[in-house]
Scaffold this motif. Structure first.
Motif, PDB file in Angstrom:
ATOM      1  N   UNK A 123      97.332   9.082  23.093  1.00  0.00           N
ATOM      2  CA  UNK A 123      97.318  10.534  23.318  1.00  0.00           C
ATOM      3  C   UNK A 123      96.490  11.205  24.243  1.00  0.00           C
ATOM      4  N   UNK A 124      96.676  12.170  25.031  1.00  0.00           N
ATOM      5  CA  UNK A 124      95.980  13.049  25.948  1.00  0.00           C
ATOM      6  C   UNK A 124      94.885  12.189  26.723  1.00  0.00           C
ATOM      7  N   UNK A 125      93.786  12.552  26.811  1.00  0.00           N
ATOM      8  CA  UNK A 125      92.642  12.126  27.900  1.00  0.00           C
ATOM      9  C   UNK A 125      92.453  10.619  27.566  1.00  0.00           C
ATOM     10  N   UNK A 126      92.910   9.879  26.439  1.00  0.00           N
ATOM     11  CA  UNK A 126      92.795   8.567  26.102  1.00  0.00           C
ATOM     12  C   UNK A 126      93.497   7.829  27.136  1.00  0.00           C
ATOM     13  N   UNK A 127      94.712   8.423  27.669  1.00  0.00           N
ATOM     14  CA  UNK A 127      95.285   7.696  28.956  1.00  0.00           C
ATOM     15  C   UNK A 127      94.520   7.868  30.103  1.00  0.00           C
ATOM     16  N   UNK A 128      93.747   8.768  30.252  1.00  0.00           N
ATOM     17  CA  UNK A 128      93.022   8.618  31.338  1.00  0.00           C
ATOM     18  C   UNK A 128      91.855   7.370  31.343  1.00  0.00           C
ATOM     19  N   UNK A 129      91.130   7.339  30.167  1.00  0.00           N
ATOM     20  CA  UNK A 129      90.427   6.482  29.861  1.00  0.00           C
ATOM     21  C   UNK A 129      90.851   5.044  30.150  1.00  0.00           C
ATOM     22  N   UNK A 130      91.903   4.706  29.431  1.00  0.00           N
ATOM     23  CA  UNK A 130      92.716   3.581  29.790  1.00  0.00           C
ATOM     24  C   UNK A 130      92.893   3.288  31.309  1.00  0.00           C
ATOM     25  N   UNK A 131      93.497   4.602  31.871  1.00  0.00           N
ATOM     26  CA  UNK A 131      93.971   4.051  33.514  1.00  0.00           C
ATOM     27  C   UNK A 131      92.823   3.900  34.023  1.00  0.00           C
ATOM     28  N   UNK A 132      91.502   4.650  33.789  1.00  0.00           N
ATOM     29  CA  UNK A 132      90.253   4.185  34.761  1.00  0.00           C
ATOM     30  C   UNK A 132      89.667   2.660  34.269  1.00  0.00           C
ATOM     31  N   UNK A 133      89.727   2.387  33.150  1.00  0.00           N
ATOM     32  CA  UNK A 133      89.471   0.998  32.658  1.00  0.00           C
ATOM     33  C   UNK A 133      90.573   0.203  33.535  1.00  0.00           C
ATOM     34  N   UNK A 134      91.755   0.387  33.549  1.00  0.00           N
ATOM     35  CA  UNK A 134      92.533  -0.636  34.175  1.00  0.00           C
ATOM     36  C   UNK A 134      92.124  -0.538  35.898  1.00  0.00           C
ATOM     37  N   UNK A 135      92.097   0.539  36.417  1.00  0.00           N
ATOM     38  CA  UNK A 135      91.750   0.470  37.758  1.00  0.00           C
ATOM     39  C   UNK A 135      90.587  -0.127  38.107  1.00  0.00           C
ATOM     40  N   UNK A 136      89.629  -0.106  37.311  1.00  0.00           N
ATOM     41  CA  UNK A 136      88.260  -0.741  37.598  1.00  0.00           C
ATOM     42  C   UNK A 136      88.423  -2.219  37.441  1.00  0.00           C
ATOM     43  N   UNK A 137      89.166  -2.551  36.354  1.00  0.00           N
ATOM     44  CA  UNK A 137      89.323  -4.076  36.033  1.00  0.00           C
ATOM     45  C   UNK A 137      89.967  -4.751  37.087  1.00  0.00           C
ATOM     46  N   UNK A 138      91.120  -4.054  37.677  1.00  0.00           N
ATOM     47  CA  UNK A 138      92.076  -4.524  38.530  1.00  0.00           C
ATOM     48  C   UNK A 138      91.328  -4.437  39.861  1.00  0.00           C
ATOM     49  N   UNK A 139      90.703  -3.693  40.472  1.00  0.00           N
ATOM     50  CA  UNK A 139      90.167  -3.624  41.729  1.00  0.00           C
ATOM     51  C   UNK A 139      88.719  -4.304  41.515  1.00  0.00           C
ATOM     52  N   UNK A 140      87.799  -3.710  40.859  1.00  0.00           N
ATOM     53  CA  UNK A 140      86.355  -4.123  40.810  1.00  0.00           C
ATOM     54  C   UNK A 140      86.030  -5.324  39.992  1.00  0.00           C
ATOM     55  N   UNK A 141      87.269  -5.883  39.383  1.00  0.00           N
ATOM     56  CA  UNK A 141      86.992  -7.506  38.805  1.00  0.00           C
ATOM     57  C   UNK A 141      87.989  -8.364  39.386  1.00  0.00           C
ATOM     58  N   UNK A 142      89.412  -8.047  39.111  1.00  0.00           N
ATOM     59  CA  UNK A 142      90.272  -9.034  39.282  1.00  0.00           C
ATOM     60  C   UNK A 142      90.535  -9.295  40.666  1.00  0.00           C
ATOM     61  N   UNK A 143      90.283  -8.304  41.452  1.00  0.00           N
ATOM     62  CA  UNK A 143      90.470  -8.465  43.017  1.00  0.00           C
ATOM     63  C   UNK A 143      89.183  -9.283  43.511  1.00  0.00           C
ATOM     64  N   UNK A 144      88.137  -8.896  42.798  1.00  0.00           N
ATOM     65  CA  UNK A 144      86.847  -9.439  43.472  1.00  0.00           C
ATOM     66  C   UNK A 144      86.773 -10.797  42.902  1.00  0.00           C
ATOM     67  N   UNK A 145      87.252 -11.129  41.610  1.00  0.00           N
ATOM     68  CA  UNK A 145      87.120 -12.828  41.200  1.00  0.00           C
ATOM     69  C   UNK A 145      87.947 -13.412  41.982  1.00  0.00           C
ATOM     70  N   UNK A 146      89.206 -12.925  42.708  1.00  0.00           N
ATOM     71  CA  UNK A 146      90.101 -13.956  43.478  1.00  0.00           C
ATOM     72  C   UNK A 146      89.251 -13.638  44.866  1.00  0.00           C
TER      73      UNK A 146
END
Lengths: 232, 486
Positions: B207-230
Motif C-alpha cells: 500500500x501507498x508509499x511502500x510502493x515507492x520504497x520497493x521501487x527505489x530499492x529495486x532501481x538501486x539494486x538493478x542499476x547500482x548493484x546488478x549492472x555493476x556486478x556484471x
C-alpha cells in the motif's frame, strides 16, 4: 578450496539483509497504516478516490504524467517547496507516508520538469482552466515546455448557428468552424487532478502555526484549542 | 586466462570434474550467444531512437500532441525499458555466460536453455514496450512493463540463469578468479530483486508509499548493484587480459565485492522521501560505505591496466572497457555525493538524476558491454574479424555522445535545483532555464545513436562475413559439427 558456496552464501546473506532492512522492516512499520479520523469533522483522511477521479488516476499513470510532475512536498527548510505554496494542510507542512495510503500506484515521481502536483486540487479549482491547460498549455502559460495533450480531446466540426456542445472548451479563434470537446479520459484526468489535495491534518504532520485571520473566532467556540491535534 | 588456475590439479579431485576445455572449444560451444548480442544491439539502437523521440518533445512541445504513443510520458519509459531490458540484461547475461565458460575452462552448458530463455525474454521485452505505448505502464520507474510482459521476462530469465549456473558448475576446480565472484553473484541477484519488485508492486501491490520504497530499492539494486556486478565482472576479467599481467590486487577486488553487495544494496532512497527518516538515513550510510570500494575498484583496475605495454596498438575493446571503468567511478561517485540531504536538496527532482543514471547505464555498463562484445564476437565467429575503422568510429561517437549528454544535464540539474529552491524565481523561469542543458543532451543522444548504429552495423557485417565464408551450422548443432577456424 572451492569458493562457490562462499560466494553463494555471501550473496544470499547480502540480499537477505537488504530485503529485511528495506522491504520487510518498512512494511512492518508503515505497511498497515490506517486513515486518520479527524475528530471535529468526523471525516477520515486520506479519503479513497472514487468514481471519475479513480479513472483519472489510470489516465495519469498511462500517460506518464509522473515523469515530469512529482507528488511530494518536501519539509520546510528543504528546498523551496513550502515557499512555493505547494504545501497545504492549512500551514507549511510536508507530505508524509499516510498521504499516499490510497494511491494506486504511488506516483511520487523523480523529476520536476513541471510543478509539483500534490495539492493541485487546492491551487487550481477551475475545471475548465485545467482542461484548457491540458489541451494547449502555452495558451495559459506562455513559454511552458509541457506538450499539449490534444489526443485527449475530440475536434468536432460545427455548423454555423449550431449550439456548442455542453462540455466544449471555450471557442478558439484559431479554429473557426470547430469545437474542442474533452474525451472521457480528459475529464477523468481533470477529476483526478482536482482530487489531489493533502489538506487532512495528521498527527505526524501537525500544523506548525495557525494562519491569522483564517476563520473568525466565533466559529471556533465549540472546538477545544487542541481540536486540530489528534486525541487518541 | 589459465595463469591463475593451477594446471597441475589432478583431474580426479572433484567427483564431477570435467577435463579442461581449450578456449577454441569453449567459443565453438558458445556461438548461441550471437543471438543475444544481435538482439541486444537491435534494442540498443531502437531504444536510443525512442529516447531521441521522447526528447524531441522538449524542442517542440506540439510535435506529438496528437500522437499518444510518442508523447513524452510514453516514449520516454519505452526508451528506458528498451535499453535496460532489451539491451542491458541480454548483453550482460551473454557476456557473463561467455566469461563463466572461459574462466572455468568449460563449454557453455545448456544451449537449448539459452535459446529458450532468449526467445521468451525478447517476447517479454516486445510486449512490454508495446504495452507502454498502449498505456499499460505500471507506474513504477524501471519496472514499467505490464505484468503480461514481466511474466515472460521471468520465464525467460530462469533458463538463462540455469545455463549460467550449469556452466559455472562445470568449471575447473581451484580458487575462483575475481571475475567469477561477480558472475555468480550477478546470476542470483536479478531473479531475487525482480521477483520481489514484481510481486510487491505489480501482482499484489503493497500500500501507498511502500510502493515507492520497493521501487527505489529495486532501481538501486538493478542499476547500482546488478549492472555493476556484471560490468565489473567484465572489468576484472578483461583488465588482466589486456595487460597480460595478473590483477593488481585480489584483496582489493574482494573488498569491492563485499562492499558492493553488503552496502551498495542499501543505497538509493532519496534523502527527503516521505517515509520514516531512518530509511533514507541508513540508505545514505550504505552509499558512504561504498566510497572506499569505488576508489579501490578504480585504483585496482587502472593499476592492472597500466601494466600493459604502452607502445602496443590499442584494440577496440581496449578503448571501450577502460572508458567503462572511468565512467563507473564517476557515476558511482555522483550517486554517493547526491545521496546526503545537503546535496540531495538541490539535485533531487532535477536533471542531475537522469544524468547520473545515463553515466551508469550508458557510460559504464553499455560501453563496457560493447567492448566485451567486440572482443567476443570475432572469437565466436572466427572468420568474421572486426572492422577497425568502424569500431573506432563507434567508440568515439558513443564516448563523446555520453559526455555531451551527461555533462550539460548534470550541470543544468544543479542550476535547476538551486533556482527551484529559491521561491522568488517563478517556476516557469526554472523550466526555461534548463532548456539549454536539454538541447546539449539531445546532441549527445544523436551522437550515441550514430555510435550504436555503427556498432550494430559492425556486428551485422561480422556475422554476414562469417555466414558467407562458413557453411557450418552455427546454432544448436554447432558443437556437434566440425568448427571453422578451430
Amino acid at each position: 578450496m572451492n569458493q562457490g558456496p562462499l560466494v553463494f552464501l555471501g550473496t544470499f546473506f547480502a540480499l537477505a539483509t537488504a530485503w529485511f532492512g528495506f522491504i520487510l522492516q518498512p512494511e512492518l512499520q508503515i505497511g498497515s497504516q490506517q486513515p486518520f479520523l479527524i475528530e471535529d469533522s468526523g471525516q477520515l483522511y486520506p479519503t479513497k478516490p472514487a468514481g471519475l477521479a479513480k479513472q483519472g488516476e489510470d489516465v495519469y499513470r498511462a500517460n506518464g504524467c509522473f515523469y515530469c510532475h512529482t507528488m511530494q512536498v518536501r519539509p520546510q527548510g528543504l528546498g523551496g517547496d513550502v515557499a512555493r505554496n505547494w504545501g497545504a494542510r492549512s500551514g507549511p507542512v510536508q507530505s508524509v507516508s499516510r498521504d499516499y495510503l490510497y494511491a494506486e500506484p504511488a506516483m511520487l515521481g523523480s523529476q520536476r520538469v513541471g510543478p509539483d502536483l500534490t495539492n493541485i486540487g487546492l491551487r487550481q479549482t477551475n475545471e475548465v482552466w485545467l482542461l484548457q491547460h491540458l489541451y494547449n498549455p502555452q495558451s495559459l502559460a506562455a513559454g511552458s515546455t509541457m506538450p499539449p495533450y490534444r489526443y485527449l480531446f475530440a475536434k468536432r466540426k460545427t455548423t454555423p448557428g449550431q449550439a456548442p456542445s455542453k462540455d466544449a472548451l471555450p471557442p478558439d479563434n484559431n479554429l473557426p468552424g470547430y469545437e474542442i470537446v474533452p474525451t472521457d479520459d480528459a475529464k477523468a484526468l481533470v477529476a483526478y487532478l482536482l482530487s489531489l489535495r493533502s489538506d487532512g491534518i495528521l498527527y505526524e504532520a501537525p500544523t506548525l502555526y495557525v494562519k491569522p485571520a483564517t476563520a473568525p473566532a466565533a466559529t471556533t467556540t465549540n472546538a477545544s484549542p487542541a481540536a486540530n491535534s489528534p486525541a487518541k | 586466462m589459465s595463469a591463475t588456475i593451477s594446471q597441475s590439479q589432478p583431474a580426479g579431485t572433484a567427483p564431477d570434474a570435467n577435463p579442461a576445455v581449450s578456449p577454441a572449444e569453449t567459443d565453438l560451444s558458445a556461438r548461441v550467444l550471437l543471438l543475444l548480442f544481435l538482439s541486444a544491439a537491435l534494442w540498443l539502437v531502437g531504444g536510443s531512437v525512442l529516447g531521441l523521440i521522447s526528447s524531441l518533445n522538449f524542442h517542440k512541445p506540439t510535435l506529438f500532441a496528437d500522437c499518444a504513443a510518442f508523447s513524452y510520458g510514453r516514449s520516454h519509459p519505452a526508451a528506458i525499458n528498451a535499453l535496460l531490458y532489451g539491451f542491458a540484461a541480454p548483453a550482460g547475461l551473454g557476456v557473463l555466460l561467455w566469461l563463466a565458460a572461459h574462466l572455468g575452462q568449460a563449454k557453455l552448458t545448456g544451449i537449448p536453455l539459452v535459446i529458450l530463455g532468449w526467445l521468451l525474454w525478447n517476447v517479454g521485452v516486445t510486449l512490454g514496450v508495446v504495452g507502454i505505448f498502449l498505456g499499460d505502464n505500471t507506474g513504477h520507474e524501471w519496472l514499467e512493463f505490464p505484468r503480461y510482459a514481466s511474466a515472460f521476462l521471468f520465464a525467460g530469465y530462469l533458463p538463462i540463469g540455469l545455463a549460467g549456473l550449469l556452466t559455472f558448475k562445470n568449471r575447473q576446480p581451484g580458487p575462483l578468479q575475481m571475475a567469477q565472484w561477480f558472475i555468480l553473484a550477478a546470476f542470483f541477484w536479478f531473479p531475487w530483486i525482480f521477483t520481489t519488485a514484481s510481486l510487491l508492486l505489480v501482482i499484489w501491490p503493497v500500500r501507498g508509499v511502500m510502493q515507492s520504497v520497493v521501487g527505489w530499492w529495486y532501481m538501486n539494486n538493478f542499476g547500482n548493484v546488478w549492472l555493476v556486478l556484471m560490468g565489473l565482472a567484465v572489468g576484472f576479467a578483461f583488465a588482466p587480459k589486456f595487460a597480460k599481467a595478473p590483477l593488481y590486487s585480489r584483496d582489493m577486488g574482494l573488498f569491492t565485492f563485499w562492499s558492493l553487495i553488503l552496502f551498495g544494496s542499501w543505497a538509493g532512497i532519496p534523502a527527503a522521501a516521505p517515509v520514516p527518516s531512518w530509511i533514507p538515513a541508513v540508505s545514505t550510510l550504505g552509499a558512504f560505505l561504498m566510497v572506499a570500494a569505488i576508489l579501490a575498484t578504480f585504483l585496482n583496475l587502472t593499476k592492472t591496466l597500466r601494466q600493459a605495454d604502452r607502445h602496443a596498438v590499442r584494440t577496440i575493446p581496449e578503448l571501450f572497457i577502460p572508458f567503462g571503468v572511468l565512467a563507473f567511478t564517476v557515476a558511482s561517485l555522483m550517486a554517493v555525493v547526491s545521496q546526503p540531504i545537503a546535496v540531495s536538496v538541490v539535485t533531487n527532482f532535477t536533471w542531475f538524476i537522469p544524468a547520473q543514471q545515463e553515466m551508469l547505464v550508458y557510460g559504464f555498463f553499455t560501453m563496457t558491454m560493447i567492448g566485451a562484445i567486440y572482443y567476443i564476437v570475432p572469437r565466436l565467429a572466427p572468420v568474421a574479424g572486426t572492422d577497425l575503422l568502424l569500431g573506432k568510429a563507434s567508440f568515439l561517437l558513443c564516448a563523446i555522445g555520453v559526455l555531451f549528454y551527461v555533462v550539460p544535464l548534470a550541470v543544468g540539474g544543479i542550476i535547476q535545483g538551486s533556482s527551484m529552491n529559491d521561491a522568488t524565481v517563478p517556476f516557469l523561469n526554472v523550466v526555461k532555464g534548463s532548456l539549454m542543458a536539454i538541447r546539449g543532451s539531445t546532441l549527445g543522444e544523436l551522437l550515441m545513436i550514430l555510435g550504436n548504429a555503427i556498432f550494430l552495423l559492425n556486428l551485422i557485417l561480422m556475422l554476414f562475413r562469417f555466414f558467407k565464408t562458413s557453411t557450418t551450422v552455427f546454432l544448436a548443432g554447432a558443437n556437434k559439427t566440425v568448427g571453422v577456424g578451430a
